[in-house]
Write a protein that holds these residues in place. Structure first.
Motif, PDB file in Angstrom:
ATOM      1  N   ALA A 185     -51.494 -61.477 -15.919  1.00  0.00           N
ATOM      2  CA  ALA A 185     -50.180 -62.013 -16.277  1.00  0.00           C
ATOM      3  C   ALA A 185     -49.494 -61.135 -17.326  1.00  0.00           C
ATOM      4  N   LEU A 186     -50.266 -60.620 -18.277  1.00  0.00           N
ATOM      5  CA  LEU A 186     -49.671 -59.802 -19.335  1.00  0.00           C
ATOM      6  C   LEU A 186     -49.391 -58.379 -18.891  1.00  0.00           C
ATOM      7  N   ALA A 187     -49.997 -57.946 -17.788  1.00  0.00           N
ATOM      8  CA  ALA A 187     -49.787 -56.580 -17.285  1.00  0.00           C
ATOM      9  C   ALA A 187     -48.461 -56.495 -16.540  1.00  0.00           C
ATOM     10  N   ASP A 188     -47.440 -56.938 -17.197  1.00  0.00           N
ATOM     11  CA  ASP A 188     -46.090 -56.982 -16.618  1.00  0.00           C
ATOM     12  C   ASP A 188     -45.204 -56.051 -17.431  1.00  0.00           C
ATOM     13  N   PRO A 189     -44.839 -54.902 -16.892  1.00  0.00           N
ATOM     14  CA  PRO A 189     -44.041 -53.957 -17.685  1.00  0.00           C
ATOM     15  C   PRO A 189     -42.681 -54.510 -18.086  1.00  0.00           C
ATOM     16  N   ALA A 190     -42.173 -55.492 -17.342  1.00  0.00           N
ATOM     17  CA  ALA A 190     -40.889 -56.095 -17.698  1.00  0.00           C
ATOM     18  C   ALA A 190     -41.023 -57.088 -18.840  1.00  0.00           C
ATOM     19  N   ARG A 191     -42.267 -57.528 -19.151  1.00  0.00           N
ATOM     20  CA  ARG A 191     -42.535 -58.443 -20.272  1.00  0.00           C
ATOM     21  C   ARG A 191     -41.687 -59.708 -20.187  1.00  0.00           C
ATOM     22  N   PRO A 367     -72.443 -50.534 -18.183  1.00  0.00           N
ATOM     23  CA  PRO A 367     -71.204 -50.549 -17.387  1.00  0.00           C
ATOM     24  C   PRO A 367     -70.002 -51.067 -18.176  1.00  0.00           C
ATOM     25  N   ILE A 368     -70.234 -52.003 -19.086  1.00  0.00           N
ATOM     26  CA  ILE A 368     -69.141 -52.530 -19.895  1.00  0.00           C
ATOM     27  C   ILE A 368     -68.644 -51.474 -20.875  1.00  0.00           C
ATOM     28  N   LEU A 369     -69.565 -50.757 -21.500  1.00  0.00           N
ATOM     29  CA  LEU A 369     -69.165 -49.719 -22.444  1.00  0.00           C
ATOM     30  C   LEU A 369     -68.418 -48.592 -21.734  1.00  0.00           C
ATOM     31  N   VAL A 370     -68.911 -48.180 -20.575  1.00  0.00           N
ATOM     32  CA  VAL A 370     -68.237 -47.123 -19.815  1.00  0.00           C
ATOM     33  C   VAL A 370     -66.856 -47.592 -19.372  1.00  0.00           C
ATOM     34  N   ALA A 371     -66.768 -48.830 -18.890  1.00  0.00           N
ATOM     35  CA  ALA A 371     -65.477 -49.356 -18.442  1.00  0.00           C
ATOM     36  C   ALA A 371     -64.493 -49.456 -19.597  1.00  0.00           C
ATOM     37  N   ALA A 372     -64.959 -49.868 -20.765  1.00  0.00           N
ATOM     38  CA  ALA A 372     -64.071 -49.968 -21.932  1.00  0.00           C
ATOM     39  C   ALA A 372     -63.543 -48.586 -22.319  1.00  0.00           C
ATOM     40  N   LEU A 373     -64.408 -47.585 -22.318  1.00  0.00           N
ATOM     41  CA  LEU A 373     -63.968 -46.233 -22.643  1.00  0.00           C
ATOM     42  C   LEU A 373     -62.986 -45.713 -21.596  1.00  0.00           C
ATOM     43  N   TYR A 374     -63.273 -45.986 -20.325  1.00  0.00           N
ATOM     44  CA  TYR A 374     -62.387 -45.544 -19.251  1.00  0.00           C
ATOM     45  C   TYR A 374     -61.005 -46.189 -19.382  1.00  0.00           C
ATOM     46  N   ALA A 375     -60.977 -47.492 -19.678  1.00  0.00           N
ATOM     47  CA  ALA A 375     -59.695 -48.182 -19.838  1.00  0.00           C
ATOM     48  C   ALA A 375     -58.903 -47.591 -20.997  1.00  0.00           C
ATOM     49  N   ALA A 376     -59.578 -47.298 -22.110  1.00  0.00           N
ATOM     50  CA  ALA A 376     -58.885 -46.739 -23.273  1.00  0.00           C
ATOM     51  C   ALA A 376     -58.306 -45.358 -22.970  1.00  0.00           C
ATOM     52  N   VAL A 377     -59.072 -44.526 -22.276  1.00  0.00           N
ATOM     53  CA  VAL A 377     -58.585 -43.188 -21.933  1.00  0.00           C
ATOM     54  C   VAL A 377     -57.406 -43.272 -20.965  1.00  0.00           C
ATOM     55  N   MET A 378     -57.538 -44.147 -19.969  1.00  0.00           N
ATOM     56  CA  MET A 378     -56.464 -44.278 -18.985  1.00  0.00           C
ATOM     57  C   MET A 378     -55.194 -44.851 -19.591  1.00  0.00           C
ATOM     58  N   ALA A 379     -55.332 -45.701 -20.625  1.00  0.00           N
ATOM     59  CA  ALA A 379     -54.156 -46.254 -21.294  1.00  0.00           C
ATOM     60  C   ALA A 379     -53.332 -45.148 -21.933  1.00  0.00           C
ATOM     61  N   VAL A 380     -53.963 -44.026 -22.265  1.00  0.00           N
ATOM     62  CA  VAL A 380     -53.270 -42.890 -22.866  1.00  0.00           C
ATOM     63  C   VAL A 380     -52.792 -41.906 -21.799  1.00  0.00           C
ATOM     64  N   ARG A 381     -53.603 -41.677 -20.768  1.00  0.00           N
ATOM     65  CA  ARG A 381     -53.325 -40.598 -19.821  1.00  0.00           C
ATOM     66  C   ARG A 381     -52.457 -41.009 -18.636  1.00  0.00           C
ATOM     67  N   GLU A 382     -52.491 -42.275 -18.268  1.00  0.00           N
ATOM     68  CA  GLU A 382     -51.737 -42.707 -17.098  1.00  0.00           C
ATOM     69  C   GLU A 382     -50.231 -42.556 -17.343  1.00  0.00           C
ATOM     70  N   ARG A 383     -49.515 -42.063 -16.351  1.00  0.00           N
ATOM     71  CA  ARG A 383     -48.082 -41.822 -16.503  1.00  0.00           C
ATOM     72  C   ARG A 383     -47.223 -42.819 -15.728  1.00  0.00           C
ATOM     73  N   ASP A 386     -46.112 -48.972 -14.488  1.00  0.00           N
ATOM     74  CA  ASP A 386     -46.807 -50.213 -14.149  1.00  0.00           C
ATOM     75  C   ASP A 386     -48.311 -50.079 -14.366  1.00  0.00           C
ATOM     76  N   ARG A 387     -48.867 -48.963 -13.942  1.00  0.00           N
ATOM     77  CA  ARG A 387     -50.311 -48.763 -14.083  1.00  0.00           C
ATOM     78  C   ARG A 387     -50.699 -48.555 -15.541  1.00  0.00           C
ATOM     79  N   ARG A 388     -49.863 -47.834 -16.263  1.00  0.00           N
ATOM     80  CA  ARG A 388     -50.189 -47.630 -17.671  1.00  0.00           C
ATOM     81  C   ARG A 388     -50.210 -48.969 -18.414  1.00  0.00           C
TER      82      ARG A 388
END
Length: 613
Positions: A185-191, A367-383, A386-388
């Motif tokens: 629900a919060l992953a809404d770029p229009a907020r 798997p949780i630690l790897v997923a958390a790191l992946y999410a953090a990196v993608m939050a910076v790198r994704e362009r 909507d996905r970011r």
């Protein structure tokens, strides 16, 4: 060459992949689901209601009481430490649908089989709910293949193998569905405000079910607050909606499930006035955001409003419930904490697990630690916007859970909700990367990243895949799983059920099995509100004959029950506890104990009648 974590080039450049076939993915999903819902794992549930965990047993006991006429607001388990009983902090909101399933199945199967069918059906229904939420949300952002891969990854993760398997009816699976819904629900770029209302309402429902998701709900609140402080008017609606939904749903559900006589009583382990105060503060900040929007307030004014409301929330919380700052186990005496709480798997740290049980620690936590790191990196790198936004939200929610899991394993429950989402994205990019031009090392890195979010890959790495394939992940009971099965054999409890009803003094972890499978009452069960009973059980099992007899007299016990597969051992340099020697036959039974000989041959249980004189 594609980035390891970035968006890959269009698939058209890579040619057609076998994984572009929905039929193949559906087949893989069915194979994966068989590992979670192997029909053979139904047998223990239907054979004497052998549920996976003490919490599942206790939940079904509460459902039975509700169906037998115990009041909706009567949260007391009257057969635990009678005559007063122990008030439960669990929500009736989970009891209600399970009771409905029991009623629906009873005319077809009879009451006993209906209870087993309900215990098997409820987690499967919640997994369907999780799959539907994740599938629709991920399809919109990443396409149909990622949506299907979520259903492939989920049964490969330890948290799902634990909380969604047949018989898991406590509440962790419902909480996983709730935090997923909040994130989507919060992953809404229009907020938009309506998305905030939805997220807040689900957060309120989650709080009413249990406070385990409080860190995630707080993180979600801080995320939408940071959005507003940074972006102003554009994010005011989302913040206002989240605060209003959280407070409104929390207040409504608190009134629905809490007796009016307890409306003003603070509780640190359940939704109550101090937590409602924080929810009200969230609504107040949301209202302030709307006010700031109308008056076109700048950043400094928004920060000042936030600080003012936050200070009021903190002062109010400290005034009405300062003890809750120490957590839900504040006030627990040292003996119970050291002998019980610190031994419960959910309370152990990741380093403790890693040193003693790497085959448990790695598949559950890594798997949780790897997923958390992946999410953090993608939050910076994704362009892609909507996905970011999606990665920002997921990172904000999974990272707190991952950090908690490092200190207490129970943090993995809510953080685990996001592993299938991130694992599916990583696996989709690994599939695409396999057919892209570039170095073999890069392709291997993509595959390893995706595999690192699969618990079964870690299980294979630790050379004990059967532990998760069974499945057997971290549970709530502190006795090993094999001992737990030995000590809860249905035939022995059926024999106990034929004895005259009485109060049983036993080890802490056997209390729920006694309540579920017999009509007896118990002194102790593994619930932190039962401090008096747990202390009595600990002292009785670890002390001398005089201590054991004193405890039986103080508590008015009619029976003593011990399990030879789960006995206390002597402290270094000290004598064996009397109860241990008694159960093993190393000492004769004293004249105030009369052995019960009606148990089936080969049973690990030993039972004695206690002479009150």
């Amino acid at each position: 060459m594609t980035s390891l974590v970035g968006t890959p080039p269009p698939r058209a450049q890579a040619g057609r992949s076998p994984f572009d076939s929905p039929a193949l993915l559906v087949a893989l999903i069915l194979v994966a689901l068989f590992g979670l819902y192997d029909p053979r794992t139904l047998a223990p549930v239907f054979d004497g209601l052998r549920l996976p965990d003490t919490d599942d047993m206790m939940r079904l006991v509460g459902v039975r009481d509700l169906l037998a006429g115990q009041g909706w607001f009567d949260a007391v388990q009257h057969r635990m430490l009678p005559p007063a009983g122990i008030a439960s902090h669990w929500s009736r909101l989970i009891d209600l649908p399970i009771a409905g399933l029991v009623l629906a199945f009873t005319p077809i199967l009879g009451r006993a089989a209906a209870e087993a069918a309900a215990a098997a059906t409820w987690p499967a229904l919640l997994f369907l709910l999780y799959g539907a939420l994740a599938g629709f949300g991920m399809r919109r952002l990443f396409g149909w293949r990622v949506a299907l891969l979520v259903l492939f990854v989920a049964p490969q993760t330890a948290v799902f193998l634990n909380v969604f398997r047949f018989g898991r009816i406590d509440h962790h699976n419902a909480q996983l569905c709730a935090v997923l819904a909040i994130a989507l629900a919060l992953a809404d770029p229009a907020r938009r405000m309506r998305r905030g209302l939805l997220a807040g309402a689900v957060a309120g429902l989650s709080l009413a079910i249990g406070l385990e998701t409080l860190p995630v709900i707080a993180a979600a609140g801080l995320l939408v607050l940071a959005d507003w402080l940074r972006q102003g008017d554009r994010a005011a609606g989302l913040l206002a909606g989240y605060g209003a939904g959280l407070f409104g749903a929390s207040l409504l559900l608190f009134g629905v499930q809490t007796a009016p006589s307890l409306w003003t009583v603070p509780a640190c382990d359940a939704l109550s006035p101090p937590w409602l105060l924080l929810a009200a503060g969230a609504a107040a900040i949301g209202g302030a955001a709307l006010l700031a929007e109308r008056r076109s307030m700048g950043g400094p004014a928004r920060c000042a409003l936030t600080a003012l409301v936050g200070a009021g929330m903190a002062l109010g919380f400290l005034r009405i419930a300062p003890s809750c700052l120490a957590g839900p186990f504040a006030g627990m005496d040292d003996l119970v904490r050291s002998a019980w709480l610190d031994q419960v798997d959910e309370m152990r740290t990741f380093p403790q697990f890693l040193r003693g049980e790497p085959d448990v620690a790695l598949p559950n936590i890594m798997p949780i630690l790897v997923a958390a790191l992946y999410a953090a990196v993608m939050a910076v790198r994704e362009r892609t916007p909507d996905r970011r936004r999606f990665f920002v939200v997921v990172a904000a929610l999974i990272v707190p859970g991952a950090l908690i899991a490092l200190g207490q394993a129970r943090g993995m429950y809510v953080a685990g909700a996001f592993v299938p989402l991130l694992g599916a994205v990583a696996l989709d990019r690994a599939i695409a990367g396999l057919r892209m031009p570039g170095s073999g090392l890069h392709r291997l890195a993509l595959v390893l990243l995706a595999m690192a979010m699969l618990s079964k890959a870690w299980a294979v790495l630790t050379a004990q895949p059967a532990r998760l394939l069974s499945p057997a992940a971290i549970g709530a009971q502190s006795v090993p799983a094999s001992n737990w099965r030995t000590c809860t054999a249905p035939a022995a409890y059926a024999a106990l059920d034929r004895l005259t009803p009485g109060l049983v003094l036993s080890s802490i972890d056997l209390g729920p099995a006694l309540l579920l499978m017999t009509h007896h009452a118990v002194v102790a069960a593994p619930y932190h509100r039962n401090l008096v009973g747990m202390r009595a059980a600990i002292e009785a099992s670890a002390g001398s004959e005089d201590t054991l007899r004193r405890i039986t007299r103080q508590r008015g016990a009619d029976y003593l029950m011990l399990c030879t597969a789960a006995l206390d051992r002597a402290k270094p340099g000290g004598p064996e506890p009397f109860a241990t020697d008694l159960a093993r036959g190393a000492v004769p039974a004293p004249d105030w104990l009369t052995p019960v000989t009606d148990l089936p041959g080969g049973s690990a249980l030993r039972v004695w009648r206690i002479r009150r004189d």
